[in-house]
Design an enzyme around this catalytic site. Structure first.
Site, PDB file in Angstrom:
ATOM      1  N   THR A 177      -2.324 -23.064   5.530  1.00  0.00           N
ATOM      2  CA  THR A 177      -1.143 -22.715   6.321  1.00  0.00           C
ATOM      3  C   THR A 177      -1.157 -21.202   6.538  1.00  0.00           C
ATOM      4  O   THR A 177      -0.389 -20.466   5.921  1.00  0.00           O
ATOM      5  CB  THR A 177       0.159 -23.164   5.619  1.00  0.00           C
ATOM      6  OG1 THR A 177       0.196 -22.597   4.288  1.00  0.00           O
ATOM      7  CG2 THR A 177       0.217 -24.677   5.504  1.00  0.00           C
ATOM      8  N   ASP A 198       7.908   5.473  -0.347  1.00  0.00           N
ATOM      9  CA  ASP A 198       8.421   6.673   0.321  1.00  0.00           C
ATOM     10  C   ASP A 198       7.815   6.898   1.703  1.00  0.00           C
ATOM     11  O   ASP A 198       7.932   7.987   2.271  1.00  0.00           O
ATOM     12  CB  ASP A 198       8.170   7.912  -0.543  1.00  0.00           C
ATOM     13  CG  ASP A 198       6.684   8.236  -0.705  1.00  0.00           C
ATOM     14  OD1 ASP A 198       5.836   7.387  -0.335  1.00  0.00           O
ATOM     15  OD2 ASP A 198       6.370   9.329  -1.202  1.00  0.00           O
ATOM     16  N   SER A 244       4.856   7.347   2.539  1.00  0.00           N
ATOM     17  CA  SER A 244       3.743   8.315   2.568  1.00  0.00           C
ATOM     18  C   SER A 244       2.515   7.720   3.241  1.00  0.00           C
ATOM     19  O   SER A 244       1.674   8.454   3.775  1.00  0.00           O
ATOM     20  CB  SER A 244       3.401   8.783   1.150  1.00  0.00           C
ATOM     21  OG  SER A 244       3.125   7.690   0.287  1.00  0.00           O
ATOM     22  N   ASP A 257      -5.097 -17.669   3.474  1.00  0.00           N
ATOM     23  CA  ASP A 257      -4.752 -19.048   3.144  1.00  0.00           C
ATOM     24  C   ASP A 257      -5.352 -19.959   4.216  1.00  0.00           C
ATOM     25  O   ASP A 257      -4.900 -19.948   5.364  1.00  0.00           O
ATOM     26  CB  ASP A 257      -3.228 -19.206   3.106  1.00  0.00           C
ATOM     27  CG  ASP A 257      -2.760 -20.641   2.904  1.00  0.00           C
ATOM     28  OD1 ASP A 257      -3.613 -21.545   2.816  1.00  0.00           O
ATOM     29  OD2 ASP A 257      -1.540 -20.852   2.841  1.00  0.00           O
ATOM     30  N   HIS A 287      -0.518 -13.239  -0.601  1.00  0.00           N
ATOM     31  CA  HIS A 287      -1.751 -13.693   0.041  1.00  0.00           C
ATOM     32  C   HIS A 287      -1.607 -15.064   0.684  1.00  0.00           C
ATOM     33  O   HIS A 287      -2.593 -15.615   1.175  1.00  0.00           O
ATOM     34  CB  HIS A 287      -2.899 -13.704  -0.971  1.00  0.00           C
ATOM     35  CG  HIS A 287      -3.372 -12.347  -1.356  1.00  0.00           C
ATOM     36  ND1 HIS A 287      -4.162 -12.107  -2.465  1.00  0.00           N
ATOM     37  CD2 HIS A 287      -3.166 -11.133  -0.778  1.00  0.00           C
ATOM     38  CE1 HIS A 287      -4.412 -10.813  -2.561  1.00  0.00           C
ATOM     39  NE2 HIS A 287      -3.814 -10.207  -1.549  1.00  0.00           N
ATOM     40  N   VAL A 344       1.335   3.645  -4.072  1.00  0.00           N
ATOM     41  CA  VAL A 344       0.818   5.023  -4.034  1.00  0.00           C
ATOM     42  C   VAL A 344       1.978   5.965  -3.727  1.00  0.00           C
ATOM     43  O   VAL A 344       2.573   5.895  -2.657  1.00  0.00           O
ATOM     44  CB  VAL A 344      -0.278   5.179  -2.963  1.00  0.00           C
ATOM     45  CG1 VAL A 344      -0.875   6.583  -3.014  1.00  0.00           C
ATOM     46  CG2 VAL A 344      -1.375   4.133  -3.141  1.00  0.00           C
ATOM     47  N   HIS A 363       0.823  -1.208   0.000  1.00  0.00           N
ATOM     48  CA  HIS A 363       0.000   0.000   0.000  1.00  0.00           C
ATOM     49  C   HIS A 363       0.860   1.264   0.000  1.00  0.00           C
ATOM     50  O   HIS A 363       0.404   2.314  -0.446  1.00  0.00           O
ATOM     51  CB  HIS A 363      -0.941  -0.008   1.199  1.00  0.00           C
ATOM     52  CG  HIS A 363      -2.148  -0.870   0.988  1.00  0.00           C
ATOM     53  ND1 HIS A 363      -3.436  -0.371   1.014  1.00  0.00           N
ATOM     54  CD2 HIS A 363      -2.260  -2.197   0.719  1.00  0.00           C
ATOM     55  CE1 HIS A 363      -4.290  -1.363   0.780  1.00  0.00           C
ATOM     56  NE2 HIS A 363      -3.602  -2.477   0.602  1.00  0.00           N
TER      57      HIS A 363
END
Length: 332
Positions: A254, A82, A84, A251, A197, A78, A74
């Site tokens: 596991t 950095d 942000s 998942d 994921h 975007v 994330h």
């Protein structure tokens, strides 16, 4: 400018492998300023401090690795990598509804506090996020490898930039490809990085588009690509009137191990999100999904390459950014 980078991989039950990975970096000062030994003289213990913080936090809370990995995605998608996403305030990325469920902030802040004691004003929050995500994967049983550092922290954080730049769980393959290409990530990177994921949790609302409710509020399956038994399990965990804070494991097999089970789940039609399931359904990505499901080491090697590319998206270096005193606020 094409740069050859040597990455040291160490994976469970394997001898250490030295893999030569080739990346085509844009001939820009940003990439050129990143280095595998960036803190060698200014803060030699930087990576150890971050790693120790991640391991300590993860030992107390097994959900931490998944949170740190999601935080990196994330952040980097975007405004680039950095930090942000860490900035607090009205209208910042962190305030957008898509980011309100993010976690792991306390781990980043903890590492920053220690680093400010030993190396004040030296290590950026952007580097801490990247290193923490890298270490989170290793803590969860995934591959360990080096990544370059030298990122600086951005000063701009705008909530309006979030939605157009992150993958929605209902995205089609074409929508995901378009977004990944805009970040200089390939189709192979898309399949590989979706492997994130294999750890982490998801709120019921993140996959609610795969079900519908009848007049009595009972959930029924509308996405027939989903394994029926797995669908029944999901519907039990997300019943009518369930709290919006209800979560399930990405998942189901596991939950807290970084492995290739995610791809085995896809082959078994147990991908939690629609954006997961399409990786198996689409002819452009099916073979890679099956290859990763059959051989964990192939996935791990590909992960190291794609992860490195993820961590250099839109990096800011030198005068393009700053070294924040606090990760939550830009310097005055």
């Amino acid at each position: 400018m094409e740069t050859k980078i040597s990455i040291l991989f160490s994976t469970p039950n394997l001898c250490t492998l030295l893999i030569l990975v080739f990346f085509s970096f844009a001939a820009s000062p940003s990439h050129a300023s990143l280095s595998f030994n960036f803190y060698a003289t200014s803060c030699p213990a930087a990576e150890f401090i971050v790693s120790n913080t991640v391991r300590s936090a993860s030992s107390n809370d097994p959900t931490i690795p998944g949170k740190l990995l999601r935080l990196l995605f994330h952040d980097c998608f975007v405004e680039g990598c950095d930090a942000s996403v860490l900035l607090k305030g009205n209208g910042t990325e962190r305030s957008d509804p898509a980011n309100t469920s993010l976690g792991g902030f306390s781990v980043i802040d903890s590492a920053k506090r220690v680093l400010e004691i030993f190396c004040p004003g030296t290590v950026s929050c952007a580097d801490i996020i990247a290193l923490a995500a890298r270490d989170a994967v290793a803590v969860a049983g995934g591959p360990a490898f080096q990544i370059p550092t030298g990122r600086r922290d951005g000063r701009i954080s705008n909530a309006a930039n979030v939605r157009p730049n992150i993958v929605d769980t209902s995205f089609t393959m074409d929508e995901m490809i378009k977004l990944f290409n805009s970040k200089d990530l390939s189709l192979d990177d898309l399949v590989t990085l979706s492997g994130a994921h294999t750890i982490g949790l998801a709120h019921c609302s993140a996959f609610s588009d795969r079900f519908q409710r009848d007049s009595k509020g009972k959930l029924t399956l509308i996405d027939t690509t989903l394994d029926s038994t797995y669908a029944e399990e999901l519907m039990k965990k997300c019943p009518a009137g369930a709290s919006t804070s209800n979560t399930v494991s990405n998942d189901p097999e596991t939950s807290f191990a970084f492995d290739n089970q995610y791809y085995s789940n896809l082959v078994a039609h147990k991908g939690l999100f629609q954006s997961d399931s399409v990786l198996l359904e689409d002819g452009r990505t099916r073979k890679q999904v099956e290859a990763f499901a059959n051989d964990q080491q192939i996935f791990f090697r590909s992960w190291g390459e794609s992860f490195l590319k993820l961590t250099i998206i839109g990096v800011k270096t030198d005068a393009e950014g700053e070294i924040r005193q606090s990760c939550s606020f830009a310097n005055n």
